[in-house]
Design an enzyme around this catalytic site. Structure first.
Site: not given
Ligand code: GLN
Ligand code: ZN
Length: 745
Positions: A22-23, A106, A630, A681, A713
């Site tokens: 699939f991937k 999610k 997150c 993102h 993040c």
């Molecule tokens: N310390 C991780 C990073 O910076 C945190 C990742 C996450 O929040 N999912 O990638």
């Molecule tokens: Zn994060």
């Protein structure tokens, strides 16, 4: 009594394929290496294989479960929410992952992410696509049920509307659903599989009557099996009154379902699809217990029973078969999706035995043969057994720690930092693969990593960040990295699970007592710290996240597993402190997501989750403990975040458009917080002004002296060309604010 043949039914089998076809197909198409025709043919073959696998083991199964990206998106297209031709692949993938893609979140409390459709009262719903109309050549119509996501789950999991609009929206989608069901009914399918997992969520009363109304209509168009899973349904009597053919209940993760059946019975004219084998964890089913459960059900209802999986099998890897390197004792004790089908087959046989006496001896074939003493450590167990309440507390309360830490760290107002990872370039990934495959030596690999760390520290110094990180170049996955360094946790070679789109991960399997073999992060962190006068944050993954993203043993309570991991992390914390590290970040991105679906179950969960975190984070008072979260909505869980007693929390806030910030208006969070000033993102480089304005808005609510400035993040999925200017802008924004608010530093 037990003379009737018991049918077996399975659903949600992984679409990934045994070789991750699939991937490969879809990503190949994105890269222009696979033509549209090859893609469609490849996917059709995968679907045919899947159907053949179902047919090999179970009596009945759905058809139309395949998707090129996500079911919620497909459902939105069936309901005409987006004006594209669903067969136009480029338009489809544009919605899934283009510049204006739907947001992702999610799926319930699983690690799968779905695309969130945007709907409002103004959306005009109309039948836009009849997706599950099966390829006739593929299936036998009497054994396959067209698959749909039901209207309540679709509406409840979409966004863009006000909470009170749910009844209106359910009415609005009824018509296209009716039309769709009419068409599916004409194919001769005996039933339609209608996924309604949202029935297990906490449910406002207005929703109940709206559900009733919509199903009074839909139930007339086809024989519906309403499938629920992940937890129990708290309004069974209402479903009993509906004109539906059957109800699927998760008897593995919805413990209260059985209680409810005890209380309210189950109507004899409906099918009870009894979810008895686990769709979310990998331990082999206990046949004797399941047989007893089925007997128990049969004593309470005359209804026709079907045996099924408790939740979709997509949360499991495809099959255990190719796992040659796995400890044989473990291999014979676990079941992935295909083995679950086999379990259903066996259970169906056992339960359909004509005699009333169970031939329990036939179960002996499934008894494991390898011993597992080597999985356990009396020492680890004792450490957990000996824990006292004070072992979960730091020596001083936050306010006093804060004074010590400020004294020691001498940070400016609005300190700037990042979340940990820096870009994982193709070069970094290639070197890691080369090292894993033995193509370069350990020394070469370590020298390469050191070089990356050196450059990363230098860059952060140049940019002028206040608190530095080492960059996480040695890590693939934040859980895998730690799990590989702990005893009692196993890895598969092919145990891939889809987390969204074509993205896969391999969950570790926590099977025994867990302990650290040796220091896990010390080398890289102390090396990074040796290169700079500024503080470098130690970087660990927290116990709750390790547990949440793994398959976890079930022979001891989950909190004990988490405490074992926490103790291993605590040793790491001690080592880092001893080596002079002044700040340690313990990431817990899964802290919120792991919470049970129903609020009534939250307190006990957050109690052990917070305890596990505090156990890991039991650092000296002068060591500043950070945590990061997150992917979730935090507004409702702030009090539970407080229970973690971290000194600083960094949190994703830019995508939820200020919701997190406004939550702090209503909740007095006394510690330091960095609510993420730009979205990692997105490839867009934020301007100084946009960052400043986000901060200005936030510090109306959060006191300035408690405010940290950081991205929302880790930066690992970004490119250096994006990261460098973005961080320059962030640091400039911090400087401007310091000047404005007349601060030191
Ligand atoms: N310390 C991780 C990073 O910076 C945190 C990742 C996450 O929040 N999912 O990638
Ligand atoms: Zn994060």
């Amino acid at each position: 009594m037990l003379t009737d043949y018991i049918q077996t039914y399975a659903y949600g089998y992984p679409r990934l394929g045994e070789q991750r076809e699939f991937k490969r197909l879809i990503e190949g198409y994105w890269q222009g290496k696979v033509s549209e025709q090859e893609l469609l043919q490849g996917i059709a073959t995968l679907e045919a294989d899947r159907i053949a696998t179902y047919a090999q083991f179970v009596d009945t199964h759905p058809v139309g479960e395949m998707t090129l990206y996500d079911h919620m998106l497909d459902t939105a297209l069936m309901l005409g929410v987006y004006e594209i031709d669903p067969n136009d692949l480029n338009a489809y993938f544009e919605l899934a992952r283009g510049a204006n893609a739907l947001p992702m979140t999610k799926w319930f409390n699983t690690n799968y992410h779905y695309l969130v459709p945007h709907i409002t009262r103004a959306t005009r719903f109309q039948l836009g696509w009849v997706k599950p109309l099966p390829e006739r050549a593929l299936y036998s119509p009497r054994q396959t049920l067209p698959y749909l996501i039901g209207p309540y789950t679709f509406v409840r999991l979409s966004k863009g509307y006000a909470p009170e609009d749910v009844p209106y929206l359910l009415q609005a989608v009824a018509e296209p659903y009716q039309e769709l069901l009419r068409i599916l009914n004409e194919t001769g399918a005996p039933y339609v599989h209608m996924d309604e997992p949202a029935f297990v969520l906490d449910m406002p009363a207005e929703h109940l009557s709206a559900i009733q109304q919509v199903y009074l209509l839909l139930g007339q168009e086809a024989n519906l099996l309403l499938m629920t899973y992940y937890d129990s349904v708290d309004f069974l009597p209402l479903l009993y009154e509906l004109p539906i053919a059957g109800i699927g209940l998760d008897l593995v993760h919805g413990k209260r379902n059985l209680q409810h059946i005890g209380q309210f019975g189950f109507p004899s004219d409906k099918i009870l699809v009894a979810g008895v084998v686990d769709g979310r964890n990998v331990w082999r089913s206990d046949f004797a217990a399941i047989i007893e459960l089925i007997r128990n059900l049969q004593s309470r209802t005359e209804a026709t029973l079907w045996l099924s999986n408790g939740s979709p099998l997509m949360h499991l890897p495809v099959t255990v078969e190719p796992e040659e390197k796995l400890d044989p004792a473990l291999k014979e004790r676990i079941a992935f999706a295909k083995e679950r089908l086999e379990e259903l087959l066996i259970l169906g046989k056992l339960l359909s035995d004509q005699s009333d006496e169970w031939d329990m001896s036939s179960l002996d074939d499934f008894q494991p043969t390898h011993r597992i003493d080597h999985w356990y450590s009396a020492e680890v167990q004792q450490c957990v057994a000996r824990l006292h309440p004070e072992d979960f507390e730091r020596a001083l309360p936050y306010s006093e720690r804060d004074c010590l830490q400020r004294e020691r760290l001498q940070l400016p107002l609005f300190p700037t930092t990042t979340i940990g990872s820096f870009p994982q370039t193709p070069e970094v990934r290639q070197m890691r693969t080369a090292y894993r495959n033995g193509k370069i030596s350990q020394a070469e690999y370590e020298a390469f990593i050191q070089d990356q760390i050196r450059r990363c520290i230098q860059l952060q110094e140049e940019i002028g960040l206040d608190v530095l990180v080492h960059g996480e170049f040695e890590r693939t996955d934040m859980v895998e990295f730690f799990a590989e360094k702990m005893e009692g946790i196993a890895f598969t070679q092919q145990g891939w699970v889809l987390s969204y789109g074509t993205r896969v991960y391999r969950p570790p399997i926590i099977y025994g007592d867990v302990r650290r073999r040796e220091p896990m992060t010390l080398k890289e962190i102390t090396f990074a710290q040796s290169l700079t006068q500024k503080p470098v944050k130690g970087m660990l993954t927290g116990p709750v996240t390790i547990v949440a993203w793994s398959f976890v043993r079930e022979d001891i309570p989950i909190e004990q597993v988490a405490f074992q991991i926490a103790l291993a992390l605590q040793e790491e914390v001690r080592d880092l402190e001893a080596a002079g590290i002044k700040m340690i970040q313990i990431d817990e991105p899964a802290y919120r997501e792991k919470a049970p679906l129903k609020r009534a179950d939250w307190e006990p969960y957050f109690r052990w989750a917070a305890q596990a975190f505090r156990l890991a984070a039991r650092a000296k008072p002068e060591t500043q403990v950070h945590t990061h979260m997150c992917y979730s909505e935090f507004s409702e869980v702030l009090p539970f975040i407080d229970w973690m007693d971290a000194d600083v929390i960094t949190i994703e806030a830019t995508r939820s458009k200020g919701e997190v910030i406004s939550a702090f208006e209503h909740y007095n969070y006394a510690r330091q917080i960095g609510p993420g000033v730009f979205d990692v993102h997105s490839p867009v480089v934020p301007s100084v002004e946009s960052i400043e304005s986000i901060i200005e808005r936030a510090i109306r609510v959060i006191p300035r002296e408690r405010f940290w400035i950081n991205p929302d993040c880790g930066l690992k999925t970004r490119r250096w060309e994006e990261v460098i200017p973005a961080l320059h802008h962030m640091v400039q924004a911090a400087r401007n604010l310091r000047a404005r608010y007349g601060a030191t530093g």
